[in-house]
Design a protein around this motif. Structure first.
Motif, PDB file in Angstrom:
ATOM      1  N   GLN A  21      42.988 -13.574  34.382  1.00 44.74           N
ATOM      2  CA  GLN A  21      43.673 -13.042  35.562  1.00 44.74           C
ATOM      3  C   GLN A  21      45.191 -13.101  35.382  1.00 44.74           C
ATOM      4  OE1 GLN A  21      42.452 -14.614  39.311  1.00 44.74           O
ATOM      5  NE2 GLN A  21      40.296 -14.075  39.050  1.00 44.74           N
ATOM      6  N   ASN A  47      37.335  -6.733  28.049  1.00 40.83           N
ATOM      7  CA  ASN A  47      36.988  -6.547  29.459  1.00 40.83           C
ATOM      8  C   ASN A  47      38.250  -6.465  30.317  1.00 40.83           C
ATOM      9  OD1 ASN A  47      34.304  -6.423  30.783  1.00 40.83           O
ATOM     10  ND2 ASN A  47      33.834  -7.977  29.230  1.00 40.83           N
ATOM     11  N   GLY A  48      38.309  -5.425  31.154  1.00 40.68           N
ATOM     12  CA  GLY A  48      39.448  -5.224  32.035  1.00 40.68           C
ATOM     13  C   GLY A  48      40.533  -4.343  31.451  1.00 40.68           C
ATOM     14  N   ASN A 169      38.198   2.423  32.166  1.00 42.29           N
ATOM     15  CA  ASN A 169      38.246   0.991  32.473  1.00 42.29           C
ATOM     16  C   ASN A 169      37.020   0.319  31.851  1.00 42.29           C
ATOM     17  OD1 ASN A 169      38.027  -1.059  35.468  1.00 42.29           O
ATOM     18  ND2 ASN A 169      39.035  -1.500  33.558  1.00 42.29           N
ATOM     19  N   VAL A 171      34.399  -2.375  31.731  1.00 41.90           N
ATOM     20  CA  VAL A 171      33.777  -3.324  32.650  1.00 41.90           C
ATOM     21  C   VAL A 171      32.442  -3.747  32.044  1.00 41.90           C
ATOM     22  CG1 VAL A 171      32.912  -3.758  34.971  1.00 41.90           C
ATOM     23  CG2 VAL A 171      34.848  -2.209  34.632  1.00 41.90           C
ATOM     24  N   VAL A 201      38.705  -2.852  37.620  1.00 41.85           N
ATOM     25  CA  VAL A 201      38.426  -4.263  37.378  1.00 41.85           C
ATOM     26  C   VAL A 201      39.392  -4.737  36.297  1.00 41.85           C
ATOM     27  CG1 VAL A 201      36.720  -5.963  36.651  1.00 41.85           C
ATOM     28  CG2 VAL A 201      36.010  -3.991  38.008  1.00 41.85           C
ATOM     29  N   TRP A 202      40.283  -5.648  36.670  1.00 47.47           N
ATOM     30  CA  TRP A 202      41.324  -6.118  35.764  1.00 47.47           C
ATOM     31  C   TRP A 202      40.825  -7.279  34.921  1.00 47.47           C
ATOM     32  CZ3 TRP A 202      45.449  -2.967  35.777  1.00 47.47           C
ATOM     33  CH2 TRP A 202      45.644  -2.175  36.907  1.00 47.47           C
ATOM     34  N   ASP A 207      39.477  -7.386  41.197  1.00 44.56           N
ATOM     35  CA  ASP A 207      39.775  -5.993  41.520  1.00 44.56           C
ATOM     36  C   ASP A 207      41.138  -5.855  42.214  1.00 44.56           C
ATOM     37  OD1 ASP A 207      39.202  -7.191  43.918  1.00 44.56           O
ATOM     38  OD2 ASP A 207      37.680  -5.757  44.553  1.00 44.56           O
TER      39      ASP A 207
END
Length: 539
Positions: A21, A47-48, A169, A171, A201-202, A207
């Protein structure tokens, strides 16, 4: 990057906690195909991640092509599995078709290479002409346009034109299309109307878009301010507040941020009007975490960058010499004679008399205004010729030959008058100033003293320029510069251009900058390797 290098790069980023994050990763089309080529390993570590790729419409023709391609691939590579050609493969297929079409348009051309020049029977490869076939094929290829598997194939400015892009993106184990970019709607969820993107989705699974640089909780930046009594226009500390150009620029950037950055200034001085050391000492305080940053007229230097980081420069860079000038003008009551040389003055006077005589000679037989006693006729010759200088002659001209002579004379008078006026104006207004010194070699040879700004990096520069340390004198203000130069205490002042321009703004008539410009990077703000400064200051 290659696909394998990119996979290793993102694996290392994940190991360092940079796929969690608060981080954002965006890849260009060069890496978007990695998911199709590498597969699950790339999806696991990326991912992200957001990516872009050209949009290709999924037509029946494209589906049929993919099916035939997969059947042929399975026949030629039994036991392997590949989910159809990737996007770059489709572009390669269309490129081959474009090349074939260009070859058909170009037709047959003798492709022999012929040397343009020969020397003793041997060919010089640097002088061989380009193949005519290659030139024709090249021109035909750039003009080729058709609808291929990827849509319209068209080259413009040496690049393949693509007008629509997909935003991808990653995911989990899937690539999701969250929107498009089109010329009409820019970034949008749909191709045909403006709408917000689908949820992204980061990294880390959130989100919510990361906010970027965040100040640690309860942290108030401690900003060091150099003690600078002489050049307060750049930076000055009074009553707990920094003022001057450097502080204003810094505060403008801070105010433009979308979040609050608490900070307070603290002067690098003893509180009694004295400095606590050089600028290098102040910068080292940032390295020791006694200050979070420094705002002031700090020059960006390579050795300082070993300990701290700098923003981009916000002032002009470079170091030059400041020297006195001597006014070489000599203005007297006879200054009005200087625009013309003595020969030109005599020649002009002769032509005045000669023109008056010619007009009198032609006119006096038929024109009553040029007749009379001899004394009056001589007076008419001189008066008429000199009155033409300001076009104030009153005598009426009746002969065409006289008019021709006067037209030529008026043209000469006009040119002479304009040239004289311009030259005299230049002599009376433009300062003819000459610097007392033109280069440092002259200063070294004569053994003169050199002034510089105290607490700066300039002593090191002067030593590299072969200036004896015993010949260096530090100063603190423009007033001290002026006093030292005007009294001859020093022959030159060596300082950075921003300081010298500030000095010349006040003492512009007696001094000038000369010599080469020694390049430096100008003023920048200082921080401890991006620890606290917002990224806007670095951009």
């Amino acid at each position: 990057m290659s696909y394998q290098l990119a996979l290793k790069f993102f694996q290392l980023a994940k190991d360092e906690g940079m796929m969690g994050q608060g981080y954002v990763w965006i890849v260009a089309y060069g890496l978007t195909d990695i998911f199709d080529v590498v597969g699950s390993p790339a999806l696991d570590v990326m991912n992200g991640v957001l990516g872009v790729e050209p949009y290709v419409e999924d037509t029946e023709r494209l589906q049929d092509f993919k099916q035939r391609w997969q059947e042929k691939y399975k026949r030629e590579n039994p036991g392997t599995k590949l989910n159809g050609p990737i996007l770059s493969g489709l572009y390669a297929y269309d490129t081959v078709w474009a090349l074939a079409l260009a070859a058909e348009k170009a037709g047959y051309v003798n492709s022999d290479f012929m040397p343009s020049e020969t020397n003793n029977g041997s060919s010089d490869f640097d002088k061989i002409n380009t193949s005519k076939a290659a030139e024709k094929l090249h021109d035909a290829f750039l003009k080729t346009s058709f609808y291929g598997m990827t849509g319209k194939f068209h080259i413009q400015d040496w690049k393949l034109v693509s007008t629509t892009y997909k935003i991808i993106n990653v995911v989990g184990q899937d690539k999701r299309v969250v929107g498009f970019w089109t010329p009409g709607f820019n970034i949008s969820r749909n191709l045909n109307k403006k709408a917000d993107l689908y949820t992204i989705v980061w990294p880390g699974g959130s989100d919510k878009a990361p906010r970027g640089w965040l100040l640690p909780a309860n942290k108030k930046l401690k900003i060091g301010v150099p003690f600078k009594p002489g050049f307060s226009n750049f930076i000055q500390f009074e009553n707990g507040k920094a003022t001057g150009f450097c502080a204003r620029v810094f505060e403008e950037v801070i105010d433009a941020l979308p979040y609050e950055v608490p900070f307070h200034y603290e002067e690098f001085g003893d509180g009694k009007g004295e400095s606590n050391g050089t600028y290098d000492s102040l910068i080292y305080k940032v390295y020791l975490n006694e200050f979070d940053a420094v705002v002031g007229d700090v020059t960006i230097l390579a050795n300082r960058s070993l300990y701290v980081d700098f923003t981009l420069p916000y002032t002009e860079s470079g170091v030059r010499m400041l020297v006195p000038v001597r006014d070489k003008r000599q203005k007297t009551a006879w200054t009005f004679l200087k625009p013309l040389s003595a020969d030109l003055w005599l020649g002009t006077g002769a032509f005045f008399v000669f023109t008056g005589f010619i007009v009198w000679f032609i006119e006096h037989r038929t024109n009553q205004e040029f007749r009379g006693p001899p004394a009056n006729q001589i007076g008419s010759i001189f008066y008429f010729s000199f009155s033409t200088l300001v076009f104030a002659h009153r005598e009426k001209i009746v002969n065409n030959l006289s008019r021709i002579a006067l037209v030529v004379w008026f043209f000469v008078v006009l040119i002479l008058q304009q040239s004289y006026t311009a030259s005299l104006s230049s002599i009376l207004t433009v300062e003819q100033l000459q610097p007392t010194v033109t280069n440092l070699d002259e200063v070294i040879r004569r053994g003169d003293y050199v002034g510089y700004l105290s607490d700066s990096f300039l002593p090191g520069l002067l030593k590299r320029l072969k200036i004896n340390e015993s010949k260096m004198i530090p100063f603190n203000s423009p007033e001290e510069y002026n006093d030292a130069l005007s009294t001859g205490k020093v022959a030159v002042i060596v300082d950075e251009i921003p300081y010298l321009k500030l000095f010349l703004n006040k003492y512009c008539h007696n001094y000038t900058m000369v010599g080469p410009t020694y390049k430096f990077d100008g003023f920048g703000y200082v921080s401890d390797f991006y620890s606290f400064f917002p990224v806007q200051l670095y951009n």
